[in-house]
Design an enzyme around this catalytic site. Structure first.
Site, PDB file in Angstrom:
ATOM      1  N   CYS A 186     -20.724   9.685   8.038  1.00 55.00           N
ATOM      2  CA  CYS A 186     -21.155   9.065   6.777  1.00 55.00           C
ATOM      3  C   CYS A 186     -20.462   9.764   5.606  1.00 55.00           C
ATOM      4  CB  CYS A 186     -22.678   9.149   6.645  1.00 55.00           C
ATOM      5  SG  CYS A 186     -23.368   8.145   5.321  1.00 55.00           S
ATOM      6  N   CYS A 221     -19.474   3.447   9.888  1.00 51.77           N
ATOM      7  CA  CYS A 221     -20.830   2.932  10.120  1.00 51.77           C
ATOM      8  C   CYS A 221     -21.066   2.503  11.559  1.00 51.77           C
ATOM      9  CB  CYS A 221     -21.109   1.759   9.176  1.00 51.77           C
ATOM     10  SG  CYS A 221     -21.161   2.245   7.429  1.00 51.77           S
ATOM     11  N   GLU A 266     -26.072  30.454   5.621  1.00 50.77           N
ATOM     12  CA  GLU A 266     -26.533  29.481   4.630  1.00 50.77           C
ATOM     13  C   GLU A 266     -26.039  29.841   3.227  1.00 50.77           C
ATOM     14  OE1 GLU A 266     -28.109  26.553   4.907  1.00 50.77           O
ATOM     15  OE2 GLU A 266     -27.867  26.809   7.067  1.00 50.77           O
TER      16      GLU A 266
END
Length: 319
Positions: free
Chosen positions: A185, A192, A38
């Site tokens: 996206c 889409c 992370e």
């Protein structure tokens, strides 16, 4: 079936078929390894982290305790090339304060150096499978489009993230949301018709309108002159930076341009792009008889010290 439940069903179906499930930090229960990923991914692309840094760093510091016992110079050296070195220093500080184990709660995680709200939520969701929503750049874009938000505030996005979260399967849900943002996206030309959120997306008619794009600020240029001092033994003078920027990394003598170092010869010019400025620097070699005290290193020794990419370019000149 409610629209939210149907969306979760389609999302998990998409992730099973299309998600990046082979990423190493998605296939471990080691909270430290997940925490490391992370931090590395905050400012660095997935491919770069996976191929060049993640495994190498874990091999050198396999546990949180091993990282805590390491010297800061060694940690910075292992981080070399990743940039944003405050991440490495905060990682090291956090390891020292953890006594071998990361805290279990989001509240405790956010007390550690360098762990903000999103990183704490990510560790909770991915290491402990707690019902916590993750909010990185790709997810922000996905949420902005689903809820047709042009200029959402941070709190508004967190509220929407919590509303949409699948609290029963937070691991797969959050990974899927990040993957949709990265693969479907996208900023431009979003797909889409392939998106599992199509049935609930309020912004699908004109997705690129969400969120509203802000004009990029012009990046200033800093003109410098870098002087590399070399003694009669062929050693070079370098010291660790004490400023907040690139703190702890070794560098050569630096002056604001224009500056004309006497009795030196020009080695070349370097250009380095940082997040908040561009460095343009002429580099000179200065032969000097002075060689007493600390700070003198052979080229071989310099290459083992933690340095920035700009200094690496200078070392290549010296080679």
């Amino acid at each position: 079936m409610t629209s939210k439940v149907y969306f979760h069903k389609k999302l998990h179906e998409w992730y099973r078929n299309e998600g990046r499930k082979d990423l190493p930090w998605r296939n471990t229960n080691d909270a430290y390894a997940i925490y490391l990923s992370e931090v590395m991914l905050q400012q660095t692309q997935v491919k770069t982290v996976q191929e060049r840094y993640y495994f190498q760093f874990l091999k050198r510091f396999p546990t949180l305790d091993a990282l805590a016992k390491a010297k800061e110079q060694d940690v910075l050296s292992a981080w070399q090339g990743l940039g944003y070195y405050s991440r490495a220093r905060n990682l090291h500080k956090a390891a020292k304060s953890c006594k071998g184990n990361l805290p279990r709660s989001i509240e405790e995680l956010t007390t550690l150096p360098g762990i903000g709200r999103n990183t704490a939520h990510a560790i909770a969701a991915f290491a402990y499978h707690d019902p916590a929503a993750v909010m990185e750049a790709n997810v922000k874009r996905v949420l902005s489009r689903i809820f047709a938000l042009k200029s959402p505030t941070t709190e508004e996005l967190w509220e929407k993230a919590g509303t949409l979260l699948d609290s029963k399967e937070p691991f797969d849900y959050n990974q899927a949301m990040m993957d949709i943002g990265a693969m479907v996206c996208t900023k431009r030309a979003p797909k889409c018709n392939q998106c599992p959120a199509e049935t609930i997306c309020e912004g699908k008619i004109n997705p690129e309108a969400y969120p509203e794009r802000t004009a990029k600020k012009a990046v200033p240029v800093r003109n410098k002159v870098i002087v590399v001092k070399q003694n009669q033994r062929g050693e070079y003078f370098a010291t660790p930076r004490t400023s907040k920027f690139l703190s702890g990394l070794y560098h050569f003598e630096e002056h604001d341009a224009p500056y004309s170092p006497q009795k030196s010869r020009m080695l070349g010019h370097i250009r380095q792009q940082y997040s908040h400025f561009t460095l343009e620097a002429d580099v000179y070699l200065l032969q000097t008889a002075k060689s007493s005290g600390k700070g003198w290193y052979s080229l071989k020794q310099l290459k083992k010290l933690p340095v920035s990419i700009a200094e690496k370019k200078i070392l290549e000149m010296l080679s």
